[in-house]
Write a protein that holds these residues in place. Structure first.
Motif, PDB file in Angstrom:
ATOM      1  N   HIS A 136     -14.311   2.083  10.524  1.00 35.17           N
ATOM      2  CA  HIS A 136     -13.170   3.341  11.339  1.00 35.17           C
ATOM      3  C   HIS A 136     -12.722   2.619  12.414  1.00 35.17           C
ATOM      4  O   HIS A 136     -12.033   2.503  13.277  1.00 35.17           O
ATOM      5  CB  HIS A 136     -14.723   4.643  11.690  1.00 35.17           C
ATOM      6  CG  HIS A 136     -14.143   5.486  13.117  1.00 35.17           C
ATOM      7  ND1 HIS A 136     -14.187   5.003  14.056  1.00 35.17           N
ATOM      8  CD2 HIS A 136     -13.128   6.038  12.185  1.00 35.17           C
ATOM      9  CE1 HIS A 136     -13.345   5.971  14.856  1.00 35.17           C
ATOM     10  NE2 HIS A 136     -12.399   7.114  13.331  1.00 35.17           N
TER      11      HIS A 136
ATOM     12  N   THR B 264     -14.537  11.063   7.251  1.00 36.77           N
ATOM     13  CA  THR B 264     -14.751  11.834   7.834  1.00 36.77           C
ATOM     14  C   THR B 264     -15.046  13.711   7.664  1.00 36.77           C
ATOM     15  O   THR B 264     -13.956  14.263   7.533  1.00 36.77           O
ATOM     16  CB  THR B 264     -16.319  12.160   8.604  1.00 36.77           C
ATOM     17  OG1 THR B 264     -15.261  12.908   9.595  1.00 36.77           O
ATOM     18  CG2 THR B 264     -16.606  10.929   9.185  1.00 36.77           C
TER      19      THR B 264
ATOM     20  N   TYR C 274      -9.816   6.117   6.208  1.00 35.91           N
ATOM     21  CA  TYR C 274     -11.077   6.605   6.156  1.00 35.91           C
ATOM     22  C   TYR C 274     -10.634   7.979   6.826  1.00 35.91           C
ATOM     23  O   TYR C 274     -10.601   8.672   7.794  1.00 35.91           O
ATOM     24  CB  TYR C 274     -11.243   5.899   7.734  1.00 35.91           C
ATOM     25  CG  TYR C 274     -12.576   5.618   8.255  1.00 35.91           C
ATOM     26  CD1 TYR C 274     -13.622   5.123   7.775  1.00 35.91           C
ATOM     27  CD2 TYR C 274     -12.996   6.372   9.187  1.00 35.91           C
ATOM     28  CE1 TYR C 274     -15.198   5.644   8.433  1.00 35.91           C
ATOM     29  CE2 TYR C 274     -14.667   7.094   9.279  1.00 35.91           C
ATOM     30  CZ  TYR C 274     -15.462   6.422   8.744  1.00 35.91           C
ATOM     31  OH  TYR C 274     -16.679   6.753   9.402  1.00 35.91           O
TER      32      TYR C 274
ATOM     33  N   GLU D 184     -20.086  13.361   3.566  1.00 32.90           N
ATOM     34  CA  GLU D 184     -19.169  12.248   3.054  1.00 32.90           C
ATOM     35  C   GLU D 184     -18.903  11.403   4.199  1.00 32.90           C
ATOM     36  O   GLU D 184     -17.941  12.325   5.214  1.00 32.90           O
ATOM     37  CB  GLU D 184     -18.831  12.584   2.252  1.00 32.90           C
ATOM     38  CG  GLU D 184     -17.527  12.725   2.417  1.00 32.90           C
ATOM     39  CD  GLU D 184     -16.692  12.605   0.533  1.00 32.90           C
ATOM     40  OE1 GLU D 184     -17.070  13.269  -0.276  1.00 32.90           O
ATOM     41  OE2 GLU D 184     -15.454  13.023   1.114  1.00 32.90           O
ATOM     42  N   ARG D 185     -18.609  10.557   4.429  1.00 27.43           N
ATOM     43  CA  ARG D 185     -17.525   9.687   4.554  1.00 27.43           C
ATOM     44  C   ARG D 185     -17.622   8.507   3.577  1.00 27.43           C
ATOM     45  O   ARG D 185     -17.399   8.066   2.307  1.00 27.43           O
ATOM     46  CB  ARG D 185     -18.138   8.413   5.962  1.00 27.43           C
ATOM     47  CG  ARG D 185     -19.283   8.995   6.930  1.00 27.43           C
ATOM     48  CD  ARG D 185     -19.778   8.387   7.664  1.00 27.43           C
ATOM     49  NE  ARG D 185     -19.161   6.989   8.990  1.00 27.43           N
ATOM     50  CZ  ARG D 185     -20.119   6.500   9.472  1.00 27.43           C
ATOM     51  NH1 ARG D 185     -21.185   6.628   9.068  1.00 27.43           N
ATOM     52  NH2 ARG D 185     -19.446   5.843   9.906  1.00 27.43           N
TER      53      ARG D 185
ATOM     54  N   PHE E 192     -20.006   1.027   7.886  1.00 26.72           N
ATOM     55  CA  PHE E 192     -18.737   1.637   7.689  1.00 26.72           C
ATOM     56  C   PHE E 192     -18.125   2.852   9.536  1.00 26.72           C
ATOM     57  O   PHE E 192     -16.844   2.726   9.608  1.00 26.72           O
ATOM     58  CB  PHE E 192     -19.058   3.695   7.108  1.00 26.72           C
ATOM     59  CG  PHE E 192     -18.546   3.550   5.819  1.00 26.72           C
ATOM     60  CD1 PHE E 192     -18.217   4.631   5.158  1.00 26.72           C
ATOM     61  CD2 PHE E 192     -19.781   3.110   4.254  1.00 26.72           C
ATOM     62  CE1 PHE E 192     -17.751   4.373   3.941  1.00 26.72           C
ATOM     63  CE2 PHE E 192     -19.460   3.729   3.387  1.00 26.72           C
ATOM     64  CZ  PHE E 192     -18.393   3.854   2.461  1.00 26.72           C
TER      65      PHE E 192
END
Length: 275
Positions: free
Chosen positions: A131, A26, A24, A89-90, A127
């Motif tokens: 996380h 960012t 995961y 973005e993630r 999202f």
């Protein structure tokens, strides 16, 4: 997945699971990322900015935030913001046996990997849940991550509306009610669509738009839900239960059940038997 202003967390699945979060992060993307291949599936949420995605199967696709795109293992791709700009973005990397169910069931489509989002908030919240799961070191973390990933796939599928859906014909709820009534019988979905005066592609779009799954996947869900109830409450053999829910091959039933539930029908019965 990028070089600039990036934060990423990676995990190795502790044990095989139907759906596992593997990474995961960012990122702030400022450059074109070309000639890339991943070993796993990925979902990339673009929250701010605009640019382009180049996919081996879908070709060149322009995108404007908010948008999400799916990436597939071994498939060459490239993406990035418009020249001179950046996007926020993630991303999440994931794997497991349920990935093939996502594709086969119509939740994610390699030919339509880009989804223009009409509602960013629910997707961004999922999202966030992913996380939280990946930083959770307890046994609950992987399970929570898998649940959030499944919800993400369903939510994005709900927002992926076709360009045009005919206004005539029965609505999706009527189609689903008919499917539920016949779920344990063999269904020819081309004939099923023709019965309601539409093409198989239109039938599939209506189900995915309304329920987040294709009609064949919904039929499988109904069959397996009934199988789980019978395993927990009856003394019928695996072969008898397979036949009762529409499977002519008990070996295939057991294989599909394990793929979806992460354990065999016998193991499920041992854990969930109602005394």
């Amino acid at each position: 997945m990028a070089e600039l202003k990036s934060v990423g967390i990676y995990r190795t699945a502790r044990q095989p699971a139907p759906l596992s979060v593997l990474g995961y992060g960012t990122h702030t993307i400022t450059t074109w990322l070309a000639d890339r291949r991943l070993d796993s599936h990925a979902a990339v949420l673009v929250q701010e900015g605009a640019g382009m995605l180049l996919s081996a199967r879908a070709g060149r696709l322009e995108l404007t935030a908010p948008a999400l795109f799916w990436l597939f293992p071994g498939e060459q791709h490239a993406y990035g913001p418009a020249p001179g700009t950046a996007w926020q973005e993630r991303w999440v990397l994931f794997g497991g046996s349920l990935c093939s169910y996502f594709v086969d069931g119509g939740l994610i489509d390699p030919a339509r990997p880009l989804v223009a989002l009409s509602e960013l908030t629910p997707v961004a919240s999922l999202f966030g849940a992913i996380h939280s799961a990946i930083v959770d070191e307890t046994p609950l973390g992987p399970a929570a991550g898998g649940v959030a990933l499944h919800r993400l796939a369903v939510e994005v599928a709900r927002q992926q509306r076709p360009a045009a859906v005919p206004a005539d014909g029965p609505d999706a709820d009527v189609l689903a009610a008919t499917l539920r009534a016949r779920a344990f019988e063999p269904i020819d979905f081309a004939a099923f669509a023709d019965e309601f005066g539409m093409s198989p592609a239109t039938l599939r779009r209506r189900f995915v738009s309304r329920f987040g799954v294709a009609p064949k996947a919904m039929q499988l869900d109904i069959r397996l839900d009934r199988a789980k109830a019978l395993l927990a409450a009856s003394d019928d053999s695996i072969e008898q239960i397979a036949e009762r829910v529409g499977f002519t091959d008990s070996y295939y039933f057991s294989r599909v059940f394990r793929l979806r539930e992460g354990r065999s029908p016998s193991e499920f019965r041992l854990r969930n038997r109602r005394r």
